[in-house]
Design a protein around this motif. Structure first.
Motif, PDB file in Angstrom:
ATOM      1  N   GLY A 114     -24.578  41.374 -23.694  1.00  0.00           N
ATOM      2  CA  GLY A 114     -25.958  41.326 -23.234  1.00  0.00           C
ATOM      3  C   GLY A 114     -26.729  42.574 -23.663  1.00  0.00           C
ATOM      4  O   GLY A 114     -26.166  43.633 -23.958  1.00  0.00           O
ATOM      5  N   ASP A 115     -28.050  42.393 -23.657  1.00  0.00           N
ATOM      6  CA  ASP A 115     -28.910  43.502 -24.097  1.00  0.00           C
ATOM      7  C   ASP A 115     -28.843  44.698 -23.160  1.00  0.00           C
ATOM      8  O   ASP A 115     -29.005  45.841 -23.591  1.00  0.00           O
ATOM      9  CB  ASP A 115     -30.360  43.010 -24.191  1.00  0.00           C
ATOM     10  CG  ASP A 115     -30.536  41.983 -25.313  1.00  0.00           C
ATOM     11  OD1 ASP A 115     -29.678  41.974 -26.235  1.00  0.00           O
ATOM     12  OD2 ASP A 115     -31.511  41.219 -25.255  1.00  0.00           O
ATOM     13  N   ASP A 116     -28.616  44.448 -21.873  1.00  0.00           N
ATOM     14  CA  ASP A 116     -28.593  45.561 -20.918  1.00  0.00           C
ATOM     15  C   ASP A 116     -27.342  46.426 -21.091  1.00  0.00           C
ATOM     16  O   ASP A 116     -27.315  47.577 -20.623  1.00  0.00           O
ATOM     17  CB  ASP A 116     -28.663  45.035 -19.491  1.00  0.00           C
ATOM     18  CG  ASP A 116     -27.528  44.071 -19.170  1.00  0.00           C
ATOM     19  OD1 ASP A 116     -27.015  43.441 -20.114  1.00  0.00           O
ATOM     20  OD2 ASP A 116     -27.153  43.970 -17.992  1.00  0.00           O
ATOM     21  N   LYS A 117     -26.314  45.908 -21.753  1.00  0.00           N
ATOM     22  CA  LYS A 117     -25.086  46.671 -21.975  1.00  0.00           C
ATOM     23  C   LYS A 117     -24.989  47.224 -23.403  1.00  0.00           C
ATOM     24  O   LYS A 117     -24.027  47.918 -23.728  1.00  0.00           O
ATOM     25  CB  LYS A 117     -23.865  45.777 -21.722  1.00  0.00           C
ATOM     26  CG  LYS A 117     -23.738  45.298 -20.283  1.00  0.00           C
ATOM     27  CD  LYS A 117     -23.480  46.479 -19.346  1.00  0.00           C
ATOM     28  CE  LYS A 117     -23.270  45.999 -17.920  1.00  0.00           C
ATOM     29  NZ  LYS A 117     -23.036  47.128 -16.984  1.00  0.00           N
ATOM     30  N   LYS A 118     -25.988  46.921 -24.208  1.00  0.00           N
ATOM     31  CA  LYS A 118     -25.970  47.380 -25.587  1.00  0.00           C
ATOM     32  C   LYS A 118     -26.152  48.902 -25.640  1.00  0.00           C
ATOM     33  O   LYS A 118     -27.098  49.445 -25.080  1.00  0.00           O
ATOM     34  CB  LYS A 118     -27.090  46.697 -26.373  1.00  0.00           C
ATOM     35  CG  LYS A 118     -27.008  46.946 -27.871  1.00  0.00           C
ATOM     36  CD  LYS A 118     -28.068  46.128 -28.607  1.00  0.00           C
ATOM     37  CE  LYS A 118     -27.964  46.323 -30.108  1.00  0.00           C
ATOM     38  NZ  LYS A 118     -28.966  45.522 -30.852  1.00  0.00           N
TER      39      LYS A 118
ATOM     40  N   GLN B 111     -21.996  46.252 -27.712  1.00  0.00           N
ATOM     41  CA  GLN B 111     -22.679  46.059 -29.004  1.00  0.00           C
ATOM     42  C   GLN B 111     -23.686  44.921 -28.930  1.00  0.00           C
ATOM     43  O   GLN B 111     -23.399  43.877 -28.363  1.00  0.00           O
ATOM     44  CB  GLN B 111     -21.641  45.776 -30.092  1.00  0.00           C
ATOM     45  CG  GLN B 111     -22.197  45.713 -31.506  1.00  0.00           C
ATOM     46  CD  GLN B 111     -21.110  45.522 -32.526  1.00  0.00           C
ATOM     47  OE1 GLN B 111     -19.981  45.128 -32.168  1.00  0.00           O
ATOM     48  NE2 GLN B 111     -21.393  45.779 -33.781  1.00  0.00           N
TER      49      GLN B 111
END
Length: 205
Positions: free
Chosen positions: A174-178, A205
């Motif tokens: 997900g984008d929040d963990k990128k 990533q």
């Protein structure tokens, strides 16, 4: 005028007049001699006043200055040599005994570990053993902090190459963990704000 008239005129002169004339001439000559002596004396004094005062021999003055500079140079060399030897000795002692403070601080923790091992052999209570290990671990961390060493925090932290070392890239988080640290595989440490070991982490990533 004939010779007889000239002779008659000379005989008519008063002998006293002749004496006065000779006296005046002698006085005038004496005055001239005195004036000449005074002028010579004044000239001599003037020449003496113009003579330079006696000064130190330039060679002697130069030799004296050389001796003073040589003495200062030798003193400076001796002082620097003493400073170099003292600094080298202090550096050697620091290298040999620099870890004394750290080792002294860790010794009580080693004592706790030895007691935990001895007690573990006498009991089957796993929870008690676990609690003992946690206490020793926390004590060790506090001791390390007292020595200027602390752990690098990786909890929900942004990936930072200055303190983190990525050993795995995890896609699809997900984008929040990128670009975020997902897991810490090996704890990193800093000593006095200097990284002494990077934290090995997995990054989204």
């Amino acid at each position: 005028m004939n010779e007889e008239n000239i002779k008659n005129d000379e005989t008519k002169l008063n002998p006293e007049d002749n004496l006065n004339v000779e006296t005046e001439v002698n006085n005038q000559e004496d005055n001239e001699n005195v004036d000449g002596q005074e002028e010579a004396k004044n000239d001599g004094q003037h020449e003496e006043s113009e003579l330079p005062k006696e000064e130190m021999d330039p060679l002697e003055a130069a030799n004296r200055q050389i001796e003073e500079l040589k003495d200062k140079y030798l003193r400076s060399v001796a002082e620097f040599d003493n400073y170099r030897k003292r600094t080298l000795k202090e550096k050697t002692e620091l290298i040999l005994n620099g870890g004394e403070k750290a080792i002294t601080a860790i010794l009580p923790i080693i004592d706790d570990l030895e007691r935990a091992i001895a007690n573990g052999e006498k009991t089957n209570d796993i929870q008690a053993i676990k609690e003992g290990v946690v206490l020793i671990h926390n004590k060790f961390l506090k001791t390390m902090e007292g020595l200027g060493v602390k752990q690098i925090d990786t909890t929900d932290a942004d990936f930072n190459t200055d303190v983190h070392e990525a050993i795995a890239m995890v896609p699809g988080m997900g984008d929040d963990k990128k670009g975020k640290v997902l897991d810490c595989v090996q704890t990193g440490y800093m000593m006095n704000d200097k990284v002494i070991r990077h934290a090995k982490v997995a990054v989204g990533q």
